[in-house]
Design a protein around this motif. Structure first.
Motif, PDB file in Angstrom:
ATOM      1  N   TYR A 146      36.041  36.955  28.117  1.00  0.00           N
ATOM      2  CA  TYR A 146      36.339  35.519  27.996  1.00  0.00           C
ATOM      3  C   TYR A 146      35.280  34.688  28.719  1.00  0.00           C
ATOM      4  CZ  TYR A 146      41.075  37.309  26.907  1.00  0.00           C
ATOM      5  OH  TYR A 146      42.151  37.976  26.375  1.00  0.00           O
ATOM      6  N   ILE A 147      34.842  35.159  29.880  1.00  0.00           N
ATOM      7  CA  ILE A 147      33.806  34.440  30.627  1.00  0.00           C
ATOM      8  C   ILE A 147      32.533  34.342  29.800  1.00  0.00           C
ATOM      9  CG2 ILE A 147      32.230  34.674  32.597  1.00  0.00           C
ATOM     10  CD1 ILE A 147      34.659  35.696  34.215  1.00  0.00           C
ATOM     11  N   ALA A 148      32.161  35.447  29.136  1.00  0.00           N
ATOM     12  CA  ALA A 148      30.978  35.416  28.281  1.00  0.00           C
ATOM     13  C   ALA A 148      31.157  34.411  27.149  1.00  0.00           C
ATOM     14  CB  ALA A 148      30.696  36.810  27.723  1.00  0.00           C
ATOM     15  N   ALA A 149      32.356  34.379  26.573  1.00  0.00           N
ATOM     16  CA  ALA A 149      32.629  33.430  25.493  1.00  0.00           C
ATOM     17  C   ALA A 149      32.531  31.996  25.981  1.00  0.00           C
ATOM     18  CB  ALA A 149      34.015  33.695  24.912  1.00  0.00           C
ATOM     19  N   MET A 150      32.967  31.754  27.211  1.00  0.00           N
ATOM     20  CA  MET A 150      32.968  30.408  27.767  1.00  0.00           C
ATOM     21  C   MET A 150      31.576  29.924  28.137  1.00  0.00           C
ATOM     22  SD  MET A 150      36.337  30.156  30.238  1.00  0.00           S
ATOM     23  CE  MET A 150      36.200  31.728  31.107  1.00  0.00           C
ATOM     24  N   HIS A 151      30.747  30.832  28.676  1.00  0.00           N
ATOM     25  CA  HIS A 151      29.556  30.365  29.378  1.00  0.00           C
ATOM     26  C   HIS A 151      28.213  30.873  28.862  1.00  0.00           C
ATOM     27  CE1 HIS A 151      32.152  28.448  32.243  1.00  0.00           C
ATOM     28  NE2 HIS A 151      32.708  29.585  32.616  1.00  0.00           N
ATOM     29  N   ALA A 159      31.313  37.397  18.669  1.00  0.00           N
ATOM     30  CA  ALA A 159      32.759  37.581  18.589  1.00  0.00           C
ATOM     31  C   ALA A 159      33.245  38.186  19.902  1.00  0.00           C
ATOM     32  CB  ALA A 159      33.136  38.476  17.408  1.00  0.00           C
ATOM     33  N   VAL A 160      34.574  38.184  20.077  1.00  0.00           N
ATOM     34  CA  VAL A 160      35.234  38.702  21.277  1.00  0.00           C
ATOM     35  C   VAL A 160      36.336  39.662  20.853  1.00  0.00           C
ATOM     36  CG1 VAL A 160      36.643  38.113  23.301  1.00  0.00           C
ATOM     37  CG2 VAL A 160      34.787  36.582  22.580  1.00  0.00           C
ATOM     38  N   VAL A 161      36.407  40.818  21.535  1.00  0.00           N
ATOM     39  CA  VAL A 161      37.538  41.729  21.358  1.00  0.00           C
ATOM     40  C   VAL A 161      38.135  41.992  22.734  1.00  0.00           C
ATOM     41  CG1 VAL A 161      38.338  44.003  20.634  1.00  0.00           C
ATOM     42  CG2 VAL A 161      36.534  42.843  19.329  1.00  0.00           C
ATOM     43  N   SER A 162      39.402  41.659  22.903  1.00  0.00           N
ATOM     44  CA  SER A 162      40.070  41.827  24.193  1.00  0.00           C
ATOM     45  C   SER A 162      41.250  42.772  24.057  1.00  0.00           C
ATOM     46  CB  SER A 162      40.550  40.474  24.721  1.00  0.00           C
ATOM     47  OG  SER A 162      41.390  40.639  25.846  1.00  0.00           O
ATOM     48  N   MET A 163      41.215  43.836  24.852  1.00  0.00           N
ATOM     49  CA  MET A 163      42.339  44.756  24.933  1.00  0.00           C
ATOM     50  C   MET A 163      43.177  44.363  26.148  1.00  0.00           C
ATOM     51  SD  MET A 163      41.970  46.963  22.416  1.00  0.00           S
ATOM     52  CE  MET A 163      43.074  48.286  22.954  1.00  0.00           C
ATOM     53  N   PHE A 301      38.376  29.263  34.764  1.00  0.00           N
ATOM     54  CA  PHE A 301      39.696  29.319  34.146  1.00  0.00           C
ATOM     55  C   PHE A 301      39.606  29.127  32.637  1.00  0.00           C
ATOM     56  CE2 PHE A 301      40.401  28.376  38.569  1.00  0.00           C
ATOM     57  CZ  PHE A 301      41.477  29.201  38.886  1.00  0.00           C
ATOM     58  N   THR A 302      40.089  30.124  31.929  1.00  0.00           N
ATOM     59  CA  THR A 302      40.030  30.118  30.472  1.00  0.00           C
ATOM     60  C   THR A 302      40.654  28.862  29.884  1.00  0.00           C
ATOM     61  OG1 THR A 302      40.184  32.527  30.517  1.00  0.00           O
ATOM     62  CG2 THR A 302      40.606  31.455  28.414  1.00  0.00           C
ATOM     63  N   GLN A 303      41.811  28.457  30.396  1.00  0.00           N
ATOM     64  CA  GLN A 303      42.533  27.328  29.809  1.00  0.00           C
ATOM     65  C   GLN A 303      41.784  26.005  29.915  1.00  0.00           C
ATOM     66  OE1 GLN A 303      45.463  29.112  32.191  1.00  0.00           O
ATOM     67  NE2 GLN A 303      47.130  28.387  30.882  1.00  0.00           N
ATOM     68  N   PHE A 304      40.804  25.934  30.831  1.00  0.00           N
ATOM     69  CA  PHE A 304      40.028  24.707  30.978  1.00  0.00           C
ATOM     70  C   PHE A 304      38.766  24.722  30.113  1.00  0.00           C
ATOM     71  CE2 PHE A 304      41.485  24.470  35.722  1.00  0.00           C
ATOM     72  CZ  PHE A 304      42.769  24.157  35.311  1.00  0.00           C
ATOM     73  N   ASN A 305      38.486  25.815  29.421  1.00  0.00           N
ATOM     74  CA  ASN A 305      37.174  25.969  28.793  1.00  0.00           C
ATOM     75  C   ASN A 305      37.246  26.415  27.335  1.00  0.00           C
ATOM     76  OD1 ASN A 305      34.993  25.723  31.117  1.00  0.00           O
ATOM     77  ND2 ASN A 305      36.724  26.843  31.982  1.00  0.00           N
ATOM     78  N   ILE A 306      38.354  26.128  26.673  1.00  0.00           N
ATOM     79  CA  ILE A 306      38.486  26.470  25.262  1.00  0.00           C
ATOM     80  C   ILE A 306      38.015  25.290  24.414  1.00  0.00           C
ATOM     81  CG2 ILE A 306      40.138  26.943  23.425  1.00  0.00           C
ATOM     82  CD1 ILE A 306      41.778  28.525  25.451  1.00  0.00           C
ATOM     83  N   SER A 307      37.149  25.595  23.465  1.00  0.00           N
ATOM     84  CA  SER A 307      36.652  24.571  22.555  1.00  0.00           C
ATOM     85  C   SER A 307      36.408  25.207  21.193  1.00  0.00           C
ATOM     86  CB  SER A 307      35.353  23.956  23.082  1.00  0.00           C
ATOM     87  OG  SER A 307      34.289  24.897  22.977  1.00  0.00           O
ATOM     88  N   ALA A 308      35.991  24.386  20.237  1.00  0.00           N
ATOM     89  CA  ALA A 308      35.701  24.886  18.898  1.00  0.00           C
ATOM     90  C   ALA A 308      34.501  25.826  18.884  1.00  0.00           C
ATOM     91  CB  ALA A 308      35.462  23.713  17.954  1.00  0.00           C
ATOM     92  N   ASP A 309      33.711  25.851  19.959  1.00  0.00           N
ATOM     93  CA  ASP A 309      32.542  26.723  20.029  1.00  0.00           C
ATOM     94  C   ASP A 309      32.891  28.149  20.443  1.00  0.00           C
ATOM     95  OD1 ASP A 309      30.828  24.684  19.306  1.00  0.00           O
ATOM     96  OD2 ASP A 309      30.510  24.041  21.388  1.00  0.00           O
ATOM     97  N   TRP A 310      34.149  28.368  20.817  1.00  0.00           N
ATOM     98  CA  TRP A 310      34.570  29.720  21.222  1.00  0.00           C
ATOM     99  C   TRP A 310      34.382  30.667  20.036  1.00  0.00           C
ATOM    100  CZ3 TRP A 310      37.297  30.952  25.960  1.00  0.00           C
ATOM    101  CH2 TRP A 310      37.784  32.262  26.031  1.00  0.00           C
ATOM    102  N   HIS A 335      46.153  28.483  22.045  1.00  0.00           N
ATOM    103  CA  HIS A 335      45.135  27.493  22.427  1.00  0.00           C
ATOM    104  C   HIS A 335      43.895  27.601  21.539  1.00  0.00           C
ATOM    105  CE1 HIS A 335      47.224  25.841  25.863  1.00  0.00           C
ATOM    106  NE2 HIS A 335      47.421  27.046  26.371  1.00  0.00           N
ATOM    107  N   LEU A 336      43.509  28.813  21.163  1.00  0.00           N
ATOM    108  CA  LEU A 336      42.347  28.973  20.286  1.00  0.00           C
ATOM    109  C   LEU A 336      42.643  28.401  18.905  1.00  0.00           C
ATOM    110  CD1 LEU A 336      41.102  32.565  21.257  1.00  0.00           C
ATOM    111  CD2 LEU A 336      40.041  30.369  21.837  1.00  0.00           C
TER     112      LEU A 336
END
Length: 386
Positions: A146-151, A159-163, A301-310, A335-336
């Motif tokens: 998620y951090i990589a996706a955010m920053h 893309a992101v895959v989270s287990m 914090f993930t919830q502060f950094n979600i946007s259409a660019d995710w 949220h996504l």
């Protein structure tokens, strides 16, 4: 099919008061026959699956809880598979880990890799395609993804895959409420007195200062023998730290590094206790907790950094997970979707944390879970004719 050797490199060096710390990454070259059969190709750009290990951010290394199923599917599809270390809490904070992840991604797309072929004298030379990088992780490794996706901007994850990723909702009772009864797999409540070196004096009066801890990015798993009074109990105390911080309701303090004036868990806990029922005024609640977190820590914090660019995201989570509640992935999906991001959540009914490491996991979850991940990767970084 030819076999290529794993490559290991320090992708950065961290300076400290004692000696420099090298932080390592393992690069597994693609095993696809189309890429490797002759083993003399020079300079092809290949897609990459970057994996971050679990351990609650406090323990583990690039070979801990290694996802053999994902490694096999990635390299057989012609992707490089990359597993990396990152600095651990404490003494690191989430800010150090953000920096590590950015440095890692920049490193792997900036160099050429030369992989010896096992059994002969040939080599396979390749680079990572910055336009075809997927970030993945399990548990705390999901948070790293998620951090990589955010920053991360270059390369920006495709893309992101989270287990069963943690950290999609840090403002929940799981992270903020002290616990007096077993909450993780029914295991015993820990005695904070057993961990004086890893606790701030706010949480254990007169504790030795953990400021003396040196940076660490590799803390291997270790267990007591079956003859121990608790057979197979962790021998590495770091294996219990995240559970301890969750038990005390102070994980966020160690993640942010904020301990002054009692840290930020206390005001967040008070806000949680006055929150309306789940799903009511959710945006209003997020705005309130945002005001309680110092601005310099909002980036964690993930919830502060979600946007259409995710990037497009696949979430996989067991419905009976007691280490990272499935509600975290459900919340992130919600949220996504609100941000217009492509996202899918696959809930694995009745399964606990780390279900993909169970004996016989390939038979149990191969078609229902693992193959879906393979298909997701192919949609986003697959190459026609590869």
């Amino acid at each position: 099919m030819s076999t290529l050797e794993r490559l290991t490199f320090p992708y950065k060096t961290v300076t400290s008061s004692s000696k420099p710390l090298d932080v390592y990454v393992d690069v597994y070259p693609p095993q696809s026959p189309s890429n490797v059969a002759d083993a003399i190709l020079t300079g092809p750009r290949v897609p990459a699956v970057i994996y971050f290990h679990g351990g609650g951010l406090t323990v583990g290394n690039r070979q801990s809880w290694f996802p053999t199923w994902l490694h096999k599917r990635a390299t057989n599809a012609g992707y490089a598979f990359i597993s990396a270390d990152y600095q651990l809490l404490p003494p690191a904070t989430g800010h150090d880990i953000v920096q590590d992840i950015g440095d890692l991604l920049a490193y792997v797309v900036s160099r050429e890799f030369v992989a010896p072929v096992v059994g002969n004298e040939q080599h396979f030379t390749f680079e990572i395609d910055p336009e075809a990088v997927v970030v993945t992780g399990s548990s705390a490794g999901g948070l790293c993804a998620y951090i990589a996706a955010m920053h991360c901007v270059y390369p920006k994850p495709k893309a992101v895959v989270s287990m069963y990723g943690m950290g999609a909702d840090f403002f929940s009772p799981h992270y903020l409420t002290p616990k007096t009864k077993p909450f993780f797999r029914g295991r015993e409540i820990l005695d904070p007195q057993d961990f004086p070196d890893f606790l701030h004096h706010n949480h254990l009066p007169d504790a030795p200062s953990f400021e003396s801890l040196q940076p660490i990015a590799d803390s291997a798993l270790a267990y007591h023998p079956q003859t121990y009074h608790i057979p197979g109990y962790p021998a590495n105390p770091r294996m219990l730290l995240t559970r301890l911080y969750l038990q005390l309701g102070v994980f966020i303090d160690y993640y942010t590094g904020v301990h002054e004036n009692g840290g930020i868990s206390l005001p967040l806990r008070a806000a949680l206790e006055s929150k309306p029922a789940f799903g009511e005024n959710d945006a209003e609640y997020i705005a309130r907790v945002r005001s309680l977190v110092p601005p310099e820590h909002h980036s964690l914090f993930t919830q502060f950094n979600i946007s259409a660019d995710w990037p497009p995201t696949m979430l996989i989570h067991g419905t009976e997970d007691s280490a990272v509640p499935v509600q975290e992935s459900r919340s992130l999906k919600r949220h996504l979707e609100a941000a217009g991001v492509e996202v899918e959540l696959h809930e694995v009914e009745g399964r606990e944390h780390s279900f993909d490491y169970e004996e016989g996991a390939e038979d149990l979850f191969g078609k229902a879970v693992f193959d879906k991940v393979e298909e997701f990767l192919a949609r986003h970084i697959g190459r026609k004719g590869a």
